[in-house]
Motif scaffolding. Sequence first.
Motif, PDB file in Angstrom:
ATOM      1  N   LEU A 236     -34.860   2.931  13.865  1.00  0.00           N
ATOM      2  CA  LEU A 236     -33.686   3.781  12.986  1.00  0.00           C
ATOM      3  C   LEU A 236     -32.524   2.928  13.007  1.00  0.00           C
ATOM      4  CD1 LEU A 236     -34.818   6.569  12.111  1.00  0.00           C
ATOM      5  CD2 LEU A 236     -36.233   5.660  13.899  1.00  0.00           C
ATOM      6  N   SER A 237     -32.458   1.845  13.641  1.00  0.00           N
ATOM      7  CA  SER A 237     -31.136   1.306  13.326  1.00  0.00           C
ATOM      8  C   SER A 237     -31.085   0.528  11.962  1.00  0.00           C
ATOM      9  CB  SER A 237     -30.689   0.209  14.459  1.00  0.00           C
ATOM     10  OG  SER A 237     -31.720  -0.784  14.612  1.00  0.00           O
ATOM     11  N   LEU A 238     -32.273   0.135  11.832  1.00  0.00           N
ATOM     12  CA  LEU A 238     -32.230  -0.731  10.445  1.00  0.00           C
ATOM     13  C   LEU A 238     -31.884  -0.087   8.983  1.00  0.00           C
ATOM     14  CD1 LEU A 238     -35.873  -2.285  11.007  1.00  0.00           C
ATOM     15  CD2 LEU A 238     -33.782  -2.955  11.822  1.00  0.00           C
ATOM     16  N   PRO A 239     -32.421   1.256   8.899  1.00  0.00           N
ATOM     17  CA  PRO A 239     -31.845   1.984   7.818  1.00  0.00           C
ATOM     18  C   PRO A 239     -30.236   2.228   7.843  1.00  0.00           C
ATOM     19  CG  PRO A 239     -33.105   3.616   8.939  1.00  0.00           C
ATOM     20  CD  PRO A 239     -33.346   2.115   9.533  1.00  0.00           C
TER      21      PRO A 239
ATOM     22  N   CYS B 223     -22.338  -3.046  26.406  1.00  0.00           N
ATOM     23  CA  CYS B 223     -22.720  -2.410  25.326  1.00  0.00           C
ATOM     24  C   CYS B 223     -21.455  -1.759  24.546  1.00  0.00           C
ATOM     25  CB  CYS B 223     -23.396  -0.893  25.980  1.00  0.00           C
ATOM     26  SG  CYS B 223     -25.032  -1.352  26.520  1.00  0.00           S
ATOM     27  N   ILE B 224     -20.611  -1.302  25.249  1.00  0.00           N
ATOM     28  CA  ILE B 224     -19.190  -0.483  24.775  1.00  0.00           C
ATOM     29  C   ILE B 224     -18.630  -1.873  23.833  1.00  0.00           C
ATOM     30  CG2 ILE B 224     -16.871   0.224  25.270  1.00  0.00           C
ATOM     31  CD1 ILE B 224     -18.190   1.357  27.742  1.00  0.00           C
ATOM     32  N   VAL B 225     -18.500  -2.880  24.278  1.00  0.00           N
ATOM     33  CA  VAL B 225     -17.891  -3.989  23.621  1.00  0.00           C
ATOM     34  C   VAL B 225     -18.702  -4.284  22.256  1.00  0.00           C
ATOM     35  CG1 VAL B 225     -17.273  -6.553  23.386  1.00  0.00           C
ATOM     36  CG2 VAL B 225     -16.868  -5.187  25.571  1.00  0.00           C
ATOM     37  N   LEU B 226     -19.986  -4.426  22.381  1.00  0.00           N
ATOM     38  CA  LEU B 226     -20.875  -4.679  21.170  1.00  0.00           C
ATOM     39  C   LEU B 226     -20.818  -3.567  20.120  1.00  0.00           C
ATOM     40  CD1 LEU B 226     -23.825  -6.003  23.197  1.00  0.00           C
ATOM     41  CD2 LEU B 226     -22.590  -7.332  21.456  1.00  0.00           C
ATOM     42  N   ILE B 227     -20.516  -2.355  20.709  1.00  0.00           N
ATOM     43  CA  ILE B 227     -20.751  -1.201  19.615  1.00  0.00           C
ATOM     44  C   ILE B 227     -19.130  -1.130  19.068  1.00  0.00           C
ATOM     45  CG2 ILE B 227     -20.425   1.321  19.460  1.00  0.00           C
ATOM     46  CD1 ILE B 227     -22.679   1.324  21.866  1.00  0.00           C
ATOM     47  N   ILE B 228     -18.227  -1.456  19.556  1.00  0.00           N
ATOM     48  CA  ILE B 228     -16.911  -1.614  19.101  1.00  0.00           C
ATOM     49  C   ILE B 228     -17.007  -2.680  17.819  1.00  0.00           C
ATOM     50  CG2 ILE B 228     -14.566  -2.187  19.487  1.00  0.00           C
ATOM     51  CD1 ILE B 228     -14.747  -0.953  22.270  1.00  0.00           C
ATOM     52  N   PHE B 229     -17.536  -3.838  18.265  1.00  0.00           N
ATOM     53  CA  PHE B 229     -17.258  -4.976  17.287  1.00  0.00           C
ATOM     54  C   PHE B 229     -18.441  -5.009  16.274  1.00  0.00           C
ATOM     55  CE2 PHE B 229     -14.412  -6.408  20.814  1.00  0.00           C
ATOM     56  CZ  PHE B 229     -13.495  -6.898  20.037  1.00  0.00           C
ATOM     57  N   LEU B 230     -19.466  -4.502  16.578  1.00  0.00           N
ATOM     58  CA  LEU B 230     -20.806  -4.549  15.801  1.00  0.00           C
ATOM     59  C   LEU B 230     -21.152  -3.601  14.896  1.00  0.00           C
ATOM     60  CD1 LEU B 230     -22.864  -7.077  17.870  1.00  0.00           C
ATOM     61  CD2 LEU B 230     -21.330  -7.802  16.079  1.00  0.00           C
ATOM     62  N   LYS B 231     -20.711  -2.207  15.680  1.00  0.00           N
ATOM     63  CA  LYS B 231     -21.339  -1.017  15.133  1.00  0.00           C
ATOM     64  C   LYS B 231     -22.662  -0.815  15.060  1.00  0.00           C
ATOM     65  CE  LYS B 231     -17.042  -0.737  12.243  1.00  0.00           C
ATOM     66  NZ  LYS B 231     -16.647  -0.751  10.920  1.00  0.00           N
ATOM     67  N   PHE B 232     -23.273  -0.542  14.181  1.00  0.00           N
ATOM     68  CA  PHE B 232     -24.842  -0.384  13.873  1.00  0.00           C
ATOM     69  C   PHE B 232     -25.681  -1.592  14.527  1.00  0.00           C
ATOM     70  CE2 PHE B 232     -23.471   3.264  11.280  1.00  0.00           C
ATOM     71  CZ  PHE B 232     -23.919   4.188  12.201  1.00  0.00           C
ATOM     72  N   ILE B 233     -25.261  -2.739  14.143  1.00  0.00           N
ATOM     73  CA  ILE B 233     -25.828  -4.045  14.487  1.00  0.00           C
ATOM     74  C   ILE B 233     -25.941  -4.237  15.846  1.00  0.00           C
ATOM     75  CG2 ILE B 233     -25.790  -6.539  14.166  1.00  0.00           C
ATOM     76  CD1 ILE B 233     -24.462  -6.157  11.400  1.00  0.00           C
ATOM     77  N   ALA B 234     -24.970  -3.367  16.424  1.00  0.00           N
ATOM     78  CA  ALA B 234     -25.114  -3.436  18.115  1.00  0.00           C
ATOM     79  C   ALA B 234     -26.388  -2.964  18.585  1.00  0.00           C
ATOM     80  CB  ALA B 234     -23.790  -2.859  18.726  1.00  0.00           C
ATOM     81  N   ILE B 235     -26.953  -2.067  18.034  1.00  0.00           N
ATOM     82  CA  ILE B 235     -28.260  -1.431  18.526  1.00  0.00           C
ATOM     83  C   ILE B 235     -29.387  -2.232  18.726  1.00  0.00           C
ATOM     84  CG2 ILE B 235     -29.898   0.503  18.312  1.00  0.00           C
ATOM     85  CD1 ILE B 235     -27.894   2.076  16.438  1.00  0.00           C
ATOM     86  N   PRO B 236     -29.799  -3.203  17.973  1.00  0.00           N
ATOM     87  CA  PRO B 236     -30.940  -4.107  18.202  1.00  0.00           C
ATOM     88  C   PRO B 236     -30.227  -5.243  19.265  1.00  0.00           C
ATOM     89  CG  PRO B 236     -30.266  -4.451  15.936  1.00  0.00           C
ATOM     90  CD  PRO B 236     -29.728  -3.229  16.509  1.00  0.00           C
TER      91      PRO B 236
END
Length: 249
Positions: free
Chosen positions: A153-156, A217-230
């Motif tokens: 679901l991260s793809l769309p 996870c926190i750092v990745l979400i802050i910098f990559l947003k939805f791309i952080a999920i995969p």
Amino acid sequence: MGIKRHIPNLITLLNLFSGSLAVIFAVKGNLVLAAIFVAAGIFFDFFDGLAARLLDVKSEVGLQLDSLADVVTSGVVPGIVMYQLLTKALPASGGLGADWNSSVFDIQMKPFALIGILIILASAYRLAKFNVDERQTDSFIGLPTPANALLILSLPLILTYQPGPFISGLLLNEWFLVGLTLVSCYLLNAELPLFALKFSDWGFKENKLRYFFIVSCIVLIIFLKFIAIPVILMLYVLLSIISNRSTAA
């Protein structure tokens, strides 16, 4: 006691309700709303088990209901979403993009895109195994279906909110999507131990892997947003493999 024992099951039904709405939106092609309701379903999926433990009202019915809800929210929806993405990625006509038309049943579809449905089958099989596998009480063997659903679901979401020539070209490449489908099906049912995120205590030494993962996870979400999920899911699998080898050594 009569009302209390039904609270976890009511939360599970909210998971199923969210998943059912996600199915409707996914079929209609609104993949962003489908992702939102899958996220809501996964939220309820986390809290039904927590509620059952806190209230001490775990039951066999609750266990089965939880898996049935997960089949819809974390199995059927990502399968339909992958079918929709493959349909969009395939050529307009000819070759792999050839249509199957039926005037009798008023159907027009691209049969090759049905490869996405494999995710539904693999998810259902994984959930059936989970229910009878006594090794997975405190950790997981194979990727949990909610995690796999978030991956698909991260793809769309990435395509909608973080588009770019490279990203769009990659995520709408039919062979990339087929490869991701097959990897997804494998990871769901692989004999791959994955570390649990549950804390038995808060000591750093015993939980350093979990703390490192959470901070990452926190750092990745802050910098990559939805791309952080995969990226987070790949990190989860990689850290589990490293942890397994360290333990074996």
